[in-house]
Design an enzyme around this catalytic site. Structure first.
Site, mmCIF file in Angstrom:
data_model
loop_
_atom_site.group_PDB
_atom_site.id
_atom_site.type_symbol
_atom_site.label_atom_id
_atom_site.label_comp_id
_atom_site.label_asym_id
_atom_site.label_seq_id
_atom_site.Cartn_x
_atom_site.Cartn_y
_atom_site.Cartn_z
ATOM 1 N N ASP A 159 20.842 23.265 61.695
ATOM 2 C CA ASP A 159 19.981 23.659 60.712
ATOM 3 C C ASP A 159 19.132 22.274 60.450
ATOM 4 O O ASP A 159 18.242 22.089 59.677
ATOM 5 C CB ASP A 159 20.937 24.036 59.331
ATOM 6 C CG ASP A 159 21.274 25.356 59.542
ATOM 7 O OD1 ASP A 159 20.956 26.175 60.460
ATOM 8 O OD2 ASP A 159 22.165 25.743 58.585
ATOM 9 N N LYS B 210 17.807 25.431 51.658
ATOM 10 C CA LYS B 210 16.701 26.293 52.438
ATOM 11 C C LYS B 210 17.456 27.618 52.131
ATOM 12 O O LYS B 210 18.614 27.787 51.586
ATOM 13 C CB LYS B 210 16.903 26.131 53.889
ATOM 14 C CG LYS B 210 18.251 26.107 54.706
ATOM 15 C CD LYS B 210 19.078 27.516 54.921
ATOM 16 C CE LYS B 210 20.227 27.509 55.637
ATOM 17 N NZ LYS B 210 20.942 28.734 55.764
HETATM 18 P P1 ATP Z 1 25.035 25.980 56.399
HETATM 19 O O1 ATP Z 1 23.769 26.615 55.308
HETATM 20 O O2 ATP Z 1 24.088 24.911 57.010
HETATM 21 O O3 ATP Z 1 25.479 26.807 57.114
HETATM 22 P P2 ATP Z 1 26.537 25.796 53.772
HETATM 23 O O4 ATP Z 1 25.325 25.479 52.876
HETATM 24 O O5 ATP Z 1 27.173 27.075 53.949
HETATM 25 O O6 ATP Z 1 26.031 25.158 55.280
HETATM 26 P P3 ATP Z 1 27.538 23.103 53.035
HETATM 27 O O7 ATP Z 1 27.246 23.240 51.722
HETATM 28 O O8 ATP Z 1 26.654 22.189 53.990
HETATM 29 O O9 ATP Z 1 27.463 24.744 53.473
HETATM 30 O O10 ATP Z 1 29.016 22.754 53.165
HETATM 31 C C1 ATP Z 1 29.934 23.039 54.266
HETATM 32 C C2 ATP Z 1 30.988 22.120 54.362
HETATM 33 O O11 ATP Z 1 30.526 20.961 54.813
HETATM 34 C C3 ATP Z 1 31.632 21.692 52.959
HETATM 35 O O12 ATP Z 1 32.983 22.392 53.207
HETATM 36 C C4 ATP Z 1 31.842 20.127 52.937
HETATM 37 O O13 ATP Z 1 33.050 19.860 53.112
HETATM 38 C C5 ATP Z 1 30.990 19.780 54.446
HETATM 39 N N1 ATP Z 1 30.132 18.733 53.951
HETATM 40 C C6 ATP Z 1 30.081 17.669 54.763
HETATM 41 N N2 ATP Z 1 29.160 16.812 54.204
HETATM 42 C C7 ATP Z 1 28.526 17.336 53.251
HETATM 43 C C8 ATP Z 1 27.588 17.152 52.267
HETATM 44 N N3 ATP Z 1 26.694 16.026 52.333
HETATM 45 N N4 ATP Z 1 27.172 18.123 51.373
HETATM 46 C C9 ATP Z 1 27.805 19.307 51.338
HETATM 47 N N5 ATP Z 1 28.789 19.671 52.108
HETATM 48 C C10 ATP Z 1 29.207 18.365 52.968
#
Ligand code: ATP
Length: 295
Positions: free
Chosen positions: A138, A11
């Site tokens: 989310d 997203k």
């Molecule tokens: P958001 O946009 O929902 O705030 P994000 O995109 O900034 O999230 P993610 O890529 O979801 O962040 O990763 C955040 C943390 O979640 C990472 O440091 C990772 O260790 C942990 N994590 C746990 N499960 C997953 C997964 N399936 N994919 C990615 N990260 C994961």
């Protein structure tokens, strides 16, 4: 053993406003989410028993119940009353990690959708959304995607749009920003009033891509870019290359720009490579119909 394959879309936040603090200490957020066609590939293989295992092509991500997709499977089995499950989850990550693109949340939502189908739809769409919300703010959006206005802690979701078809150039710098760090940087700054989401929601209603680009806003961008100048540089680079609008998504570190031609988008993506290790040209994705799974 039966295997079900799915796509877990990323997203972008077309708008992210913070309207003060709630009584429980959480920020009062209002956001417009947009699903895009950049996807992780997720599969679930159901066995008779044997516990849950997970494999992922990114060795630095956890494969136990610290992985949100693993947690989603546990939550599904609890909600559906499945005892002693046997399950293997395989995740091929494409979505950049720690980018503000809901990578973990969308894998979790995909596991919920796939398991609900694998077990004969034991959870209603409402129960599926409740189970998703308990995993993260989310995750409910990531069940069905499309374009939506979200408020509260993710439980208030209103479908919008659809976003007019266009090209979305996404760039992720070499560093990540955690959601916690982004809000801490925001809290260090004196409180500012946010523009309302009206410019973005009205532009979506009219299908006006130019007004949408001009109205985009992210309250976290200034504080996060203050700490990480590459984010502001990447936004400026997209604007210089003709974006109708460019912003950081969510808590960063990824940025994106809206383009109305594929040629301009490809050129802008090329120009962004100096600042962003990962770049993508993507398109908006329409909402999936609840209860109908094409995966
Ligand atoms: P958001 O946009 O929902 O705030 P994000 O995109 O900034 O999230 P993610 O890529 O979801 O962040 O990763 C955040 C943390 O979640 C990472 O440091 C990772 O260790 C942990 N994590 C746990 N499960 C997953 C997964 N399936 N994919 C990615 N990260 C994961």
């Amino acid at each position: 053993m039966k295997t079900f394959n799915g796509t877990a879309f990323a997203k972008l936040n077309l708008y992210l406003g913070i309207h003060g603090l709630r009584e429980d200490g959480y920020h009062e957020l209002e956001t417009v989410f947009q699903a895009i066609d950049l996807c992780d590939l997720v599969s679930v293989s159901v066995h008779h028993r044997g516990g849950i295992s997970l494999r992922c092509n990114r060795p630095y991500l956890p494969v136990d119940n610290r992985n949100l997709a693993y947690k989603a499977a546990e939550a599904f089995f609890r909600a559906a009353g499945v005892e002693n499950p046997g399950l293997h989850i395989n995740i091929k990550k494409v979505i950049p990690v720690g980018a503000g693109m809901a990578g973990g949340s969308t894998d979790a939502a995909c596991v919920l959708r796939l398991l609900n189908r694998a077990f004969g739809l034991p959870l209603s769409d409402k129960k599926l959304a409740e189970t998703a919300l308990a995993l993260g703010a989310d995750v409910p959006f990531c069940l069905w995607g499309g374009t939506a206005l979200a408020g509260g802690v993710g439980e208030k979701l209103k479908p919008l749009g659809p976003m007019p078809d266009c090209f979305l150039v996404v760039g992720k710098p070499s560093f990540s920003v955690s959601t916690k760090a982004a809000f801490a940087l925001y809290d260090e700054k004196p409180r500012q009033t946010c523009p309302s989401s009206e410019a973005v929601t009205a532009a979506l209603e009219r299908g006006d891509l130019k007004a949408l680009g001009a109205g985009m806003f992210n309250a976290l961008e200034e504080p996060v870019a203050g700490q990480h100048p590459a984010i502001a540089q990447a936004v400026r680079q997209l604007e210089k290359n003709g974006a109708l609008g460019a912003r950081m998504t969510g808590s960063g570190s990824a940025v994106f720009g809206i383009f109305d031609s594929e040629e301009a988008a490809n050129k802008a993506a090329q120009g962004l490579r100096r600042l962003c290790r990962e770049t993508f040209v993507t398109r908006p994705l329409a909402r999936r119909c609840p209860g109908k799974w094409e995966e």
